[in-house]
Design an enzyme around this catalytic site. Structure first.
Site, short mmCIF file in Angstrom:
data_model
loop_
_atom_site.label_atom_id
_atom_site.label_comp_id
_atom_site.label_asym_id
_atom_site.label_seq_id
_atom_site.Cartn_x
_atom_site.Cartn_y
_atom_site.Cartn_z
CB ALA A 49 1.78 0.33 6.64
NE ARG A 99 10.37 5.75 8.59
CZ ARG A 99 9.42 5.70 7.67
NH1 ARG A 99 9.41 4.73 6.76
NH2 ARG A 99 8.47 6.61 7.64
N PRO A 133 0.79 -1.23 0.00
CG PRO A 133 -0.18 -1.13 2.11
CD PRO A 133 0.52 -2.07 1.17
CG ASN A 134 -0.24 4.36 1.27
OD1 ASN A 134 -1.21 4.88 0.72
ND2 ASN A 134 -0.30 3.86 2.49
CD GLU A 139 9.97 -7.72 5.76
OE1 GLU A 139 9.98 -8.86 6.29
OE2 GLU A 139 9.80 -6.67 6.41
NE ARG A 159 0.88 13.22 -2.35
CZ ARG A 159 -0.12 13.97 -1.93
NH1 ARG A 159 -0.26 14.21 -0.65
NH2 ARG A 159 -0.97 14.50 -2.77
CG ASN A 162 8.28 -2.18 0.34
OD1 ASN A 162 7.72 -2.31 1.43
ND2 ASN A 162 8.92 -1.07 0.00
CE1 TYR A 203 8.96 5.11 3.08
CE2 TYR A 203 7.50 7.01 2.86
CZ TYR A 203 7.89 5.88 3.55
OH TYR A 203 7.26 5.51 4.69
CG HIS A 229 10.92 -2.58 4.55
ND1 HIS A 229 9.58 -2.34 4.45
CD2 HIS A 229 11.05 -3.78 5.13
CE1 HIS A 229 8.92 -3.37 4.95
NE2 HIS A 229 9.79 -4.27 5.37
O1 CA2 Z 1 10.44 1.79 3.82
C1 CA2 Z 1 9.59 1.12 3.23
O2 CA2 Z 1 9.78 0.61 2.14
C2 CA2 Z 1 8.20 0.94 3.87
O3 CA2 Z 1 7.73 -0.36 3.51
C3 CA2 Z 1 7.32 2.00 3.29
C4 CA2 Z 1 5.92 2.01 3.90
C5 CA2 Z 1 6.01 2.07 5.41
O4 CA2 Z 1 4.72 1.97 5.97
C6 CA2 Z 1 6.89 0.94 5.97
O5 CA2 Z 1 6.95 1.10 7.37
C7 CA2 Z 1 8.27 1.01 5.38
C8 CA2 Z 1 5.14 3.22 3.44
C9 CA2 Z 1 5.04 3.35 1.97
C10 CA2 Z 1 4.46 4.70 1.71
O6 CA2 Z 1 5.00 5.15 0.51
C11 CA2 Z 1 4.85 6.47 0.24
C12 CA2 Z 1 5.55 6.93 -0.83
C13 CA2 Z 1 5.48 8.26 -1.16
C14 CA2 Z 1 4.69 9.11 -0.41
C15 CA2 Z 1 3.98 8.64 0.67
C16 CA2 Z 1 4.06 7.31 0.99
#
Ligand code: CA2
Length: 147
Positions: free
Chosen positions: A77, A107, A10-11, A98, A18, A74, A23, A100
């Site tokens: 969350a 974090r 997700p996301n 896995e 963003r 990946n 990221y 990230h």
């Molecule tokens: O660091 C990672 O790859 C995560 O899997 C990213 C997830 C986060 O919830 C994990 O704890 C770590 C969040 C992905 C959100 O991606 C975004 C990308 C651009 C803008 C906002 C969110």
């Protein structure tokens, strides 16, 4: 030919738009293109999928049993919340790495735990988009050891 499912949770479709300070500036399409380029050097074929829905990710893992040799994931969350995703990975019995982008261990405390890590081959965190490349390399090395 080795077949790999690349799964983005997700996301991650928002990558590059963003929070680049966390990221990075690469989009998901950039990351997929880099993975395909690496795969081509290793006689591997990738199928990449992103979903914001837990059930869709689980279905993709179930489907992978029929065609894939391994999974690069990946889980976003869902890493920290999804027993269902963990069960799907365990049930699929496919070697899974896995990855990230960020270092989840540096974090917020809720990100320090991965429910999935115990059923994965290994976990690579904190190297931005290169985490994916390192993860794919590790998975392909596991599937076809070089030495
Ligand atoms: O660091 C990672 O790859 C995560 O899997 C990213 C997830 C986060 O919830 C994990 O704890 C770590 C969040 C992905 C959100 O991606 C975004 C990308 C651009 C803008 C906002 C969110």
């Amino acid at each position: 030919m080795t077949h790999i499912l690349v799964l983005h949770g997700p996301n991650l479709n928002l990558l590059g738009e963003r929070q680049p300070e966390i990221y990075g500036y690469q989009t998901l399409a950039d990351i997929d293109a880099a993975l395909v380029a690496l795969a081509a050097t290793r006689q591997a074929h990738l199928r990449s999928q992103q979903s914001n829905h837990e059930g869709v990710l689980i279905d993709a893992i179930h489907d992978a049993r029929a065609w894939a040799n391994g999974i690069l994931v990946n889980p976003g969350a869902y890493t920290h919340t999804s027993y269902a995703l963990r069960d799907a990975i365990a049930a699929a019995s496919l070697p899974t790495v896995e990855v990230h982008l960020s270092n989840i261990h540096a974090r917020e405390p809720f990100r320090h735990t991965s429910l999935l890590a115990p059923v994965c081959l290994g976990q690579i965190v904190g190297f931005g988009w290169r985490s994916y490349l390192l993860g794919l390399q590790a998975l392909l090395d596991h599937l076809s050891p070089i030495a």
